[in-house]
Design an enzyme around this catalytic site. Structure first.
Site, PDB file in Angstrom:
ATOM      1  N   ASP A  39      -5.226  14.151  -1.715  1.00  0.00           N
ATOM      2  CA  ASP A  39      -4.457  12.909  -1.846  1.00  0.00           C
ATOM      3  C   ASP A  39      -5.419  11.735  -2.094  1.00  0.00           C
ATOM      4  O   ASP A  39      -6.639  11.906  -2.088  1.00  0.00           O
ATOM      5  CB  ASP A  39      -3.643  12.743  -0.546  1.00  0.00           C
ATOM      6  CG  ASP A  39      -2.385  11.919  -0.733  1.00  0.00           C
ATOM      7  OD1 ASP A  39      -2.038  11.597  -1.872  1.00  0.00           O
ATOM      8  OD2 ASP A  39      -1.736  11.602   0.292  1.00  0.00           O
ATOM      9  N   HIS A  40      -4.851  10.552  -2.238  1.00  0.00           N
ATOM     10  CA  HIS A  40      -5.571   9.298  -2.550  1.00  0.00           C
ATOM     11  C   HIS A  40      -7.087   9.281  -2.307  1.00  0.00           C
ATOM     12  O   HIS A  40      -7.543   9.349  -1.169  1.00  0.00           O
ATOM     13  CB  HIS A  40      -4.987   8.146  -1.715  1.00  0.00           C
ATOM     14  CG  HIS A  40      -3.560   7.858  -2.031  1.00  0.00           C
ATOM     15  ND1 HIS A  40      -3.182   6.927  -2.951  1.00  0.00           N
ATOM     16  CD2 HIS A  40      -2.429   8.407  -1.550  1.00  0.00           C
ATOM     17  CE1 HIS A  40      -1.868   6.910  -3.030  1.00  0.00           C
ATOM     18  NE2 HIS A  40      -1.379   7.794  -2.190  1.00  0.00           N
ATOM     19  N   GLU A  49      -1.581   5.010   2.816  1.00  0.00           N
ATOM     20  CA  GLU A  49      -1.524   6.427   3.148  1.00  0.00           C
ATOM     21  C   GLU A  49      -2.866   6.802   3.744  1.00  0.00           C
ATOM     22  O   GLU A  49      -3.872   6.823   3.037  1.00  0.00           O
ATOM     23  CB  GLU A  49      -1.223   7.254   1.894  1.00  0.00           C
ATOM     24  CG  GLU A  49      -1.171   8.766   2.134  1.00  0.00           C
ATOM     25  CD  GLU A  49      -0.128   9.192   3.159  1.00  0.00           C
ATOM     26  OE1 GLU A  49       0.988   8.672   3.125  1.00  0.00           O
ATOM     27  OE2 GLU A  49      -0.463  10.025   4.010  1.00  0.00           O
ATOM     28  N   HIS A  52       4.657   3.800   0.822  1.00  0.00           N
ATOM     29  CA  HIS A  52       4.305   4.779   1.857  1.00  0.00           C
ATOM     30  C   HIS A  52       4.914   4.330   3.185  1.00  0.00           C
ATOM     31  O   HIS A  52       4.888   3.154   3.507  1.00  0.00           O
ATOM     32  CB  HIS A  52       2.791   4.859   2.031  1.00  0.00           C
ATOM     33  CG  HIS A  52       2.079   5.418   0.843  1.00  0.00           C
ATOM     34  ND1 HIS A  52       1.097   4.732   0.186  1.00  0.00           N
ATOM     35  CD2 HIS A  52       2.199   6.598   0.188  1.00  0.00           C
ATOM     36  CE1 HIS A  52       0.641   5.478  -0.807  1.00  0.00           C
ATOM     37  NE2 HIS A  52       1.289   6.606  -0.830  1.00  0.00           N
ATOM     38  N   HIS A  54       5.190   9.015  -5.107  1.00  0.00           N
ATOM     39  CA  HIS A  54       4.538   8.812  -3.804  1.00  0.00           C
ATOM     40  C   HIS A  54       5.525   8.142  -2.858  1.00  0.00           C
ATOM     41  O   HIS A  54       6.430   7.450  -3.287  1.00  0.00           O
ATOM     42  CB  HIS A  54       3.291   7.935  -3.954  1.00  0.00           C
ATOM     43  CG  HIS A  54       2.106   8.715  -4.422  1.00  0.00           C
ATOM     44  ND1 HIS A  54       0.984   8.894  -3.655  1.00  0.00           N
ATOM     45  CD2 HIS A  54       1.897   9.407  -5.563  1.00  0.00           C
ATOM     46  CE1 HIS A  54       0.127   9.644  -4.322  1.00  0.00           C
ATOM     47  NE2 HIS A  54       0.648   9.975  -5.486  1.00  0.00           N
ATOM     48  N   ASN A 103       5.653  13.296  -2.876  1.00  0.00           N
ATOM     49  CA  ASN A 103       4.831  13.338  -1.668  1.00  0.00           C
ATOM     50  C   ASN A 103       5.664  13.043  -0.433  1.00  0.00           C
ATOM     51  O   ASN A 103       6.496  12.141  -0.431  1.00  0.00           O
ATOM     52  CB  ASN A 103       3.708  12.306  -1.768  1.00  0.00           C
ATOM     53  CG  ASN A 103       2.673  12.680  -2.810  1.00  0.00           C
ATOM     54  OD1 ASN A 103       2.825  13.663  -3.525  1.00  0.00           O
ATOM     55  ND2 ASN A 103       1.624  11.894  -2.888  1.00  0.00           N
TER      56      ASN A 103
END
Ligand SMILES: [Zn+2]
Length: 358
Positions: free
Chosen positions: A105-106, A178, A224, A262, A284
């Site tokens: 992820d990120h 996130e 998020h 996301h 996500n």
């Protein structure tokens, strides 16, 4: 167009076939953040129950936790934890009978050395097995000017394409944060940063498509975390506009972009369905599965309060060993995550769609 894919971790052509199958079938797969073997196994269990493929993803913070919070070197822990999680999934996924995409992820600019080190591990794994360790990595350089963002992603994709990996990039800004990565942006619907411009997506497509396979986390008001209703205004029509611009300018087939949603937790079901119709193949989910785990553990503790304070019942001396065994409450958490994921598979339309054969 149906390609036979073996169960287990998929990459390269198999991964691309899975993405194409999802888009053609108008369904998407949940991408679930994991932090340890309990969450990994809950995701694999959930996918097997739903007969759906699934995406297992690890953030840098998740990888640190996987390696152990006390590990003295946090850079090394991020690498080792991500490798350990991937090896765990490679070993077990096949036996659960579904296809699993392994993804990180990120990663913002600060975390690029982490991706660099994981690619070195990926290249070693490829040498040994003919497969990359991860199916794809995400770079989130959405804080930077567009050209720099796309250029850095292009450089990484050059290296990743050689070992059959795909990249996920971020254009526009997903609100909130996130696992420590994210920007403090105004979440009101008027903030244009929260909505990706189709021209930006076109620029990314033109630069990246000749190099290799990629997907785009395009923002359409998604955030998020879970907030009070009304705070977030999702506008999936932005995704449709991006698809149409690329299709028209680059003369492609329908829905050329592989889009990622996301901040799926807490989203309106109708907006999820709409986004999936515009070429979203991955959504996500983290906040809602975290809560599912916590809620079940909390309920277990509430039902057995004395066993969390005493080894023996203070009144009759009965041993509580079987009640405070960590497997009992960890299993409750796993089951609850698996149940919450059935709802995600349902929302995304992926039940019974696994590409795995045999
Ligand atoms: Zn995200």
């Amino acid at each position: 167009m149906t390609r036979t894919v073996n169960p287990g971790v998929v990459s390269g052509k198999d991964y691309q076939a899975m993405v194409a199958k999802a888009k053609a079938g108008k369904y998407a797969l949940p991408a679930v953040n994991v932090v340890g073997n309990n969450t990994v196994n809950a995701v694999l269990e959930a996918a097997a129950v739903a007969n759906s493929d699934v995406i297992v993803q690890v953030s840098n913070g998740g990888a640190l936790f996987y390696a152990g919070k006390a590990y003295p070197d946090s850079f090394e822990a991020g690498v080792l934890g991500a490798v350990a999680a991937a090896q765990h999934v490679h070993l077990l996924a096949e036996r659960y009978g579904v296809c699993v995409v392994l993804h990180t992820d990120h990663a913002n600019r600060k975390l690029l050395p982490w991706i660099d080190a994981l690619l070195t591990e990926g290249e070693k794994w490829y040498e040994k097995t003919g497969k990359p360790l991860y199916s794809s990595h995400m770079l989130d350089l959405s804080e930077e000017p567009l050209e720099e963002n796309i250029e850095t992603c292009a450089q990484f994709l050059e290296r990743m394409a050689k070992i059959n990996m795909s990249i996920e990039i971020e254009l526009g800004v997903t609100g909130g944060e996130e696992d420590g990565v994210g920007q403090d942006v105004d979440l009101s619907a008027e903030n244009s940063k929260l909505y990706t411009q189709p021209e930006d997506v076109l620029m990314a497509y033109q630069r990246l498509n000749p190099i290799g396979h990629f997907s785009v986390a395009a923002s359409f008001g998604n955030v998020h975390g879970v907030y009070k209703p009304g705070n977030v205004k999702l506008r999936p029509e932005i995704l449709k506009a991006s698809q149409e611009v690329v299709q028209a300018k680059c003369n492609t087939e329908n829905n050329p972009l592989n889009l990622v949603f996301h901040g799926g937790s807490g989203s309106e079901k109708s907006k999820i369905t709409e986004a999936v119709g515009y070429g979203v193949f991955k959504m996500n989910i983290d906040t809602d599965t975290q809560f599912a785990f916590a809620k079940a553990v909390g309920a277990y503790v509430e039902e057995n309060p004395k066993a969390f304070k005493h080894q023996l019942d203070p009144d009759d001396g009965k041993p509580y060993k079987k009640v405070y065994d960590p497997r009992k409450f960890l299993r409750a958490g796993e089951q609850s995550v698996s149940e919450r994921l059935q709802e995600a598979f349902e929302d995304l339309g992926s039940i019974g769609t696994s590409a795995a054969q045999g």
